[in-house]
Design a protein around this motif. Structure first.
Motif, short mmCIF file in Angstrom:
data_model
loop_
_atom_site.label_atom_id
_atom_site.label_comp_id
_atom_site.label_asym_id
_atom_site.label_seq_id
_atom_site.Cartn_x
_atom_site.Cartn_y
_atom_site.Cartn_z
N PRO A 125 44.85 38.50 25.58
CA PRO A 125 45.33 39.43 26.61
C PRO A 125 44.84 40.87 26.38
CG PRO A 125 47.09 37.94 25.98
CD PRO A 125 45.95 37.68 25.02
N ASP A 151 41.37 41.13 32.64
CA ASP A 151 42.01 41.22 33.95
C ASP A 151 41.50 42.44 34.72
OD1 ASP A 151 43.43 42.55 31.78
OD2 ASP A 151 44.95 43.09 33.26
N ARG A 152 41.07 43.47 34.02
CA ARG A 152 40.51 44.66 34.68
C ARG A 152 39.28 44.29 35.51
NH1 ARG A 152 40.42 48.65 29.47
NH2 ARG A 152 42.64 48.55 29.09
N LEU A 206 38.61 41.42 36.89
CA LEU A 206 39.04 40.69 38.10
C LEU A 206 39.63 41.64 39.13
CD1 LEU A 206 40.60 37.52 36.45
CD2 LEU A 206 38.52 37.62 37.85
N ARG A 207 40.47 42.57 38.69
CA ARG A 207 41.06 43.52 39.64
C ARG A 207 39.99 44.44 40.24
NH1 ARG A 207 45.36 43.19 36.07
NH2 ARG A 207 44.78 45.07 34.93
N LEU A 213 43.96 34.41 33.22
CA LEU A 213 42.83 34.96 33.98
C LEU A 213 42.47 34.05 35.14
CD1 LEU A 213 40.67 36.15 30.97
CD2 LEU A 213 41.81 37.62 32.66
N LEU A 249 45.16 34.62 37.74
CA LEU A 249 44.97 35.90 38.41
C LEU A 249 43.81 35.83 39.39
CD1 LEU A 249 45.69 38.88 38.78
CD2 LEU A 249 44.19 39.39 36.81
#
Length: 188
Positions: free
Chosen positions: A17, A22-23, A25-26, A50, A53
Motif C-alpha cells: 500500500p 493508487d496515485r 490509477l487516480r 489496486l 480501485l
C-alpha cells in the motif's frame, strides 16, 4: 506482448500500500484520457486493492497485473513501459527497480526523498516529486505522457547516470571490496 495503442505506465516489484500505486490509477482517471494503461509486474498485498480501485474508476481493462515473472523476463516487460513509476518509497530503501529502469533507459517518476536523490536528479535523469503530493505526481505524469522528447531525454540520461556512476552489481561489489580493504588496512 503488450499493445502499443496505449501510453504504458509501469511498476515492477512487490506491491505494498505504501508504494502509492493508487496515485497512478487516480491520475489516469482524472486525466479523462483513454490511451493510458498501467502495467504491474509482481505481486503483493496491495494488488487486489489496486485491481478493485481500477474497476471502481472504470479502468479495469486498462490495468494489467502480470504477476510474478522470472528475473530474466523483467527487461522485456520493463521495455513495454513508456514511463516507469516509483510513486513512493520508504526512507531507508534503495529500490532495485530504479536501477532496472535506468539500465533500460526508461523515464522515471519518483519521490524527491533523500534516498532517491542520492541516485537521481530532478529534471536531469528523472522527474522527482514531493513525497505524498498527489497533485505533483499527476502533473509530472501528464508532463511525461505529453512530451515524448522529454521521455527520451530522461530515459537516456538515467542510463548514462547508471553507467557513469557504475551503479551495477559489479560496481557495488568493487566498492564493498575497496571499503573492506581500507578497513583491514586500518586494523593493521
Amino acid at each position: 506482448p503488450y499493445t502499443t495503442l496505449f501510453r504504458s505506465l509501469g511498476f515492477v516489484g512487490f506491491m505494498r500500500p505504501w508504494h502509492g500505486l493508487d496515485r497512478a490509477l487516480r491520475a489516469m482517471a482524472a486525466s479523462g484520457r483513454d490511451d493510458l494503461h498501467l502495467l504491474l509486474i509482481g505481486d503483493g498485498s496491495a494488488r487486489a486493492g489496486l485491481e478493485q480501485l481500477a474497476r471502481e474508476l472504470g479502468l479495469g481493462e486498462r490495468l494489467t497485473a502480470a504477476g510474478i515473472v522470472q528475473r530474466e523476463e523483467i527487461p522485456a516487460h520493463v521495455a513495454a513501459f513508456d514511463i516507469a513509476l516509483q510513486p513512493a518509497v520508504t526512507p531507508y530503501a534503495s529500490p532495485l527497480k530504479l536501477f532496472e529502469y535506468m539500465a533500460l533507459a526508461r523515464p522515471i517518476i519518483a519521490p524527491a526523498s533523500d534516498n532517491i536523490r542520492e541516485i537521481l536528479s530532478d529534471g536531469d535523469d528523472a522527474l522527482l516529486v514531493a513525497p505524498d503530493d498527489e497533485a505533483a505526481f499527476r502533473t509530472a505524469l501528464m508532463t511525461l505522457i505529453d512530451d515524448p522528447a522529454l521521455r527520451q531525454r530522461l530515459g537516456a540520461a538515467a542510463r548514462r547516470t547508471l553507467k557513469a556512476r557504475d551503479l551495477t552489481w559489479s560496481g557495488n561489489a568493487a566498492r564493498v571490496e575497496r571499503l573492506a580493504e581500507a578497513l583491514l588496512k586500518q586494523r593493521s
